[in-house]
Structure formats: structure tokens, C-alpha cells
Design a protein around this motif. Structure first.
Motif, PDB file in Angstrom:
ATOM      1  N   ASP A   1      20.128  40.526 -32.117  1.00 38.71           N
ATOM      2  CA  ASP A   1      19.684  40.917 -33.461  1.00 38.71           C
ATOM      3  C   ASP A   1      18.221  41.344 -33.510  1.00 38.71           C
ATOM      4  OD1 ASP A   1      18.294  38.507 -33.296  1.00 38.71           O
ATOM      5  OD2 ASP A   1      19.311  37.572 -34.994  1.00 38.71           O
ATOM      6  N   GLY A   2      17.550  41.364 -32.348  1.00 36.18           N
ATOM      7  CA  GLY A   2      16.162  41.804 -32.284  1.00 36.18           C
ATOM      8  C   GLY A   2      15.148  40.692 -32.449  1.00 36.18           C
ATOM      9  N   GLU A   3      15.591  39.497 -32.770  1.00 35.52           N
ATOM     10  CA  GLU A   3      14.693  38.346 -32.901  1.00 35.52           C
ATOM     11  C   GLU A   3      14.337  37.804 -31.517  1.00 35.52           C
ATOM     12  OE1 GLU A   3      13.438  36.872 -35.803  1.00 35.52           O
ATOM     13  OE2 GLU A   3      14.249  38.644 -36.797  1.00 35.52           O
ATOM     14  N   VAL A   4      13.192  37.175 -31.414  1.00 42.30           N
ATOM     15  CA  VAL A   4      12.777  36.567 -30.154  1.00 42.30           C
ATOM     16  C   VAL A   4      13.668  35.366 -29.850  1.00 42.30           C
ATOM     17  CG1 VAL A   4      10.877  35.400 -28.956  1.00 42.30           C
ATOM     18  CG2 VAL A   4      10.404  37.337 -30.451  1.00 42.30           C
ATOM     19  N   GLU A   5      14.079  35.243 -28.593  1.00 45.29           N
ATOM     20  CA  GLU A   5      14.850  34.082 -28.170  1.00 45.29           C
ATOM     21  C   GLU A   5      14.009  32.825 -28.345  1.00 45.29           C
ATOM     22  OE1 GLU A   5      17.584  35.813 -24.559  1.00 45.29           O
ATOM     23  OE2 GLU A   5      15.548  35.218 -24.079  1.00 45.29           O
ATOM     24  N   VAL A   6      14.678  31.686 -28.372  1.00 47.37           N
ATOM     25  CA  VAL A   6      13.986  30.405 -28.403  1.00 47.37           C
ATOM     26  C   VAL A   6      14.376  29.631 -27.141  1.00 47.37           C
ATOM     27  CG1 VAL A   6      13.820  30.307 -30.915  1.00 47.37           C
ATOM     28  CG2 VAL A   6      15.810  29.321 -29.779  1.00 47.37           C
ATOM     29  N   PRO A   7      13.556  28.675 -26.725  1.00 45.50           N
ATOM     30  CA  PRO A   7      13.887  27.903 -25.529  1.00 45.50           C
ATOM     31  C   PRO A   7      15.261  27.237 -25.633  1.00 45.50           C
ATOM     32  CG  PRO A   7      11.633  27.493 -26.184  1.00 45.50           C
ATOM     33  CD  PRO A   7      12.267  28.280 -27.296  1.00 45.50           C
ATOM     34  N   ALA A   8      15.917  27.103 -24.495  1.00 44.69           N
ATOM     35  CA  ALA A   8      17.279  26.558 -24.438  1.00 44.69           C
ATOM     36  C   ALA A   8      17.338  25.078 -24.799  1.00 44.69           C
ATOM     37  CB  ALA A   8      17.861  26.780 -23.049  1.00 44.69           C
ATOM     38  N   THR A   9      16.263  24.343 -24.519  1.00 47.34           N
ATOM     39  CA  THR A   9      16.240  22.905 -24.828  1.00 47.34           C
ATOM     40  C   THR A   9      14.965  22.551 -25.570  1.00 47.34           C
ATOM     41  OG1 THR A   9      15.217  22.338 -22.718  1.00 47.34           O
ATOM     42  CG2 THR A   9      17.624  22.340 -22.774  1.00 47.34           C
ATOM     43  N   VAL A  10      14.995  21.420 -26.272  1.00 52.63           N
ATOM     44  CA  VAL A  10      13.851  21.036 -27.112  1.00 52.63           C
ATOM     45  C   VAL A  10      12.633  20.586 -26.317  1.00 52.63           C
ATOM     46  CG1 VAL A  10      15.270  20.466 -29.094  1.00 52.63           C
ATOM     47  CG2 VAL A  10      14.645  18.670 -27.510  1.00 52.63           C
ATOM     48  N   GLY A  11      12.814  20.197 -25.081  1.00 56.79           N
ATOM     49  CA  GLY A  11      11.706  19.681 -24.289  1.00 56.79           C
ATOM     50  C   GLY A  11      11.014  20.700 -23.411  1.00 56.79           C
TER      51      GLY A  11
ATOM     52  N   GLY B   1       8.163  26.935 -28.879  1.00 58.83           N
ATOM     53  CA  GLY B   1       8.756  25.645 -28.571  1.00 58.83           C
ATOM     54  C   GLY B   1       9.352  25.025 -29.816  1.00 58.83           C
ATOM     55  N   HIS B   2      10.342  24.178 -29.608  1.00 57.83           N
ATOM     56  CA  HIS B   2      10.984  23.491 -30.726  1.00 57.83           C
ATOM     57  C   HIS B   2      10.115  22.341 -31.228  1.00 57.83           C
ATOM     58  CE1 HIS B   2      14.814  25.580 -30.307  1.00 57.83           C
ATOM     59  NE2 HIS B   2      14.678  25.458 -28.995  1.00 57.83           N
ATOM     60  N   VAL B   3      10.223  22.053 -32.529  1.00 56.98           N
ATOM     61  CA  VAL B   3       9.529  20.915 -33.119  1.00 56.98           C
ATOM     62  C   VAL B   3      10.365  19.650 -32.945  1.00 56.98           C
ATOM     63  CG1 VAL B   3      10.376  21.246 -35.484  1.00 56.98           C
ATOM     64  CG2 VAL B   3       8.162  20.150 -35.095  1.00 56.98           C
ATOM     65  N   ASP B   4      11.693  19.795 -33.010  1.00 58.73           N
ATOM     66  CA  ASP B   4      12.582  18.644 -32.828  1.00 58.73           C
ATOM     67  C   ASP B   4      14.025  19.118 -32.712  1.00 58.73           C
ATOM     68  OD1 ASP B   4      13.493  19.244 -35.404  1.00 58.73           O
ATOM     69  OD2 ASP B   4      12.553  17.512 -36.334  1.00 58.73           O
ATOM     70  N   SER B   5      14.918  18.150 -32.583  1.00 57.32           N
ATOM     71  CA  SER B   5      16.364  18.385 -32.658  1.00 57.32           C
ATOM     72  C   SER B   5      16.922  17.261 -33.521  1.00 57.32           C
ATOM     73  CB  SER B   5      16.990  18.365 -31.262  1.00 57.32           C
ATOM     74  OG  SER B   5      17.024  17.043 -30.751  1.00 57.32           O
ATOM     75  N   LYS B   6      18.222  17.171 -33.628  1.00 58.38           N
ATOM     76  CA  LYS B   6      18.825  16.090 -34.404  1.00 58.38           C
ATOM     77  C   LYS B   6      18.597  14.731 -33.753  1.00 58.38           C
ATOM     78  CE  LYS B   6      22.456  18.886 -36.439  1.00 58.38           C
ATOM     79  NZ  LYS B   6      23.893  19.128 -36.573  1.00 58.38           N
ATOM     80  N   THR B   7      18.292  14.744 -32.442  1.00 55.79           N
ATOM     81  CA  THR B   7      18.204  13.472 -31.717  1.00 55.79           C
ATOM     82  C   THR B   7      16.842  13.137 -31.119  1.00 55.79           C
ATOM     83  OG1 THR B   7      18.953  14.550 -29.677  1.00 55.79           O
ATOM     84  CG2 THR B   7      20.650  13.573 -31.103  1.00 55.79           C
ATOM     85  N   GLU B   8      15.937  14.121 -31.038  1.00 48.92           N
ATOM     86  CA  GLU B   8      14.657  13.839 -30.377  1.00 48.92           C
ATOM     87  C   GLU B   8      13.565  14.811 -30.810  1.00 48.92           C
ATOM     88  OE1 GLU B   8      14.760  14.701 -26.095  1.00 48.92           O
ATOM     89  OE2 GLU B   8      16.537  15.924 -26.478  1.00 48.92           O
ATOM     90  N   PRO B   9      12.310  14.412 -30.600  1.00 49.94           N
ATOM     91  CA  PRO B   9      11.204  15.332 -30.882  1.00 49.94           C
ATOM     92  C   PRO B   9      11.195  16.464 -29.850  1.00 49.94           C
ATOM     93  CG  PRO B   9      10.380  13.231 -30.056  1.00 49.94           C
ATOM     94  CD  PRO B   9      11.854  13.102 -30.178  1.00 49.94           C
ATOM     95  N   GLY B  10      10.688  17.611 -30.259  1.00 53.96           N
ATOM     96  CA  GLY B  10      10.581  18.759 -29.367  1.00 53.96           C
ATOM     97  C   GLY B  10       9.224  18.819 -28.694  1.00 53.96           C
TER      98      GLY B  10
END
Length: 170
Positions: free
Chosen positions: A50-60, A81-90
Motif C-alpha cells: 500500500d506504499g506505507e513503510v514496513e514495521v519491524p516483525a517483532t516488538v523487541g 520500532g514498536h512501543v508495545d504489544s498486547k503482552t510486552e513493551p516494545g
């Protein structure tokens, strides 16, 4: 203006080819921000369909936008980088609290390290993301660290804002 008696100088010389005169900068492999407890390998990122920048595959893990500048060469190198997920900080869980002057180190594949210092942090609504401010060319080597922030929109399953930290080569 051509002086009298001189041959005309073409505006564009036929067959002209610009040679790269600066050393190529190696790709980033690791991001370290000691003040935030960040020490992460770096994943290469491109664009989604869709033309958007990819994001890292994992939160860490942090991700570098590989279609832009490499950290330490002129232009804005962008690391997401991610800020968090449902289970852990990013990896960027504490980025919104980073202070001016904080040191950011980017280790590169040739064993060198580019050291940057944070110059400012901004939180902006995703619908008003400052694309030019983050990705537009700069004459000097700069670094942009990007994550999510603000309040969480449960209906969309995402944060409403982005946090952007700006840094200059130290």
C-alpha cells in the motif's frame, strides 16, 4: 553570460556523469540507546504494497528504512520500532521520555559506529504525520526514531499518534 570571444558553454554537457566523491557508509546492524536501555539488532525495512513503510516483525527489534539514508551519511536515516504489544513493551517503549542530548549509537556492518544526540521529540497525530519533516533530504547526517504513542484506539487496534525523536550526528 559568455565573455566576448569565448565559445558558448552548454548548460548541460552531453554525456556528463557525476562521480560519487564521498565514501559509502556501511549498513546499520545494531541500535544502542543506553539511557533508555535499548540494545537491538536492526532489521531492514522497505515499503508495503500500500506504499506505507514496513514495521519491524517483532516488538523487541528496531527497523531501518533501507530506501533512505544510511546512518552517518547526509540525509535522514529513519529507524522505526514498536512501543508495545498486547503482552510486552516494545523496543521504543520509553522513546517519548527521551531527553535532548541523549546519545544514540548505530553500529554498522563495517565495525564503525555513528553517534547521534537527540535534539528534540515530537508527538503528532498519525493523520497529520509530518512526512517531509521525517523523510525529506537534509544536507547533514540526521536520525529519526519513530514509534507509536498517545492514546490507544481500541476500535482500530492502534495508537492515535506517533512519537518522533530527532537527532544529529555528534
Amino acid at each position: 553570460m559568455t565573455p566576448i570571444g569565448s565559445p558558448p558553454v552548454p548548460l548541460v554537457a552531453a554525456g556528463f556523469r557525476s562521480e560519487q566523491t564521498f565514501p559509502e557508509v556501511a549498513e546499520p546492524v545494531r541500535l544502542r540507546i543506553p539511557a533508555l536501555g535499548v540494545d537491538s539488532p536492526i532489521q531492514g525495512l522497505g515499503l508495503r504494497e500500500d506504499g506505507e513503510v514496513e514495521v519491524p516483525a517483532t516488538v523487541g527489534v528496531a527497523g531501518w528504512y533501507r530506501l533512505g539514508a544510511r546512518p552517518g551519511q547526509p540525509g535522514p536515516a529513519v529507524i522505526l520500532g514498536h512501543v508495545d504489544s498486547k503482552t510486552e513493551p516494545g523496543i521504543f517503549a520509553r522513546l517519548s521520555g527521551v531527553t535532548v542530548g541523549t546519545e544514540v549509537r548505530v553500529d554498522r556492518s563495517d565495525g564503525t559506529t555513528a553517534t547521534f544526540r537527540i535534539t528534540g521529540v515530537s508527538q503528532v497525530a498519525k493523520v497529520r504525520f509530518p512526512t517531509d519533516l521525517v523523510y525529506a533530504p537534509t544536507l547533514d547526517p540526521t536520525l529519526r526514531l519513530v514509534t507509536c504513542g498517545g492514546s490507544f484506539d481500541r476500535s482500530r487496534g492502534s495508537y492515535r499518534d506517533n512519537v518522533i525523536a530527532f537527532a544529529d550526528l555528534a
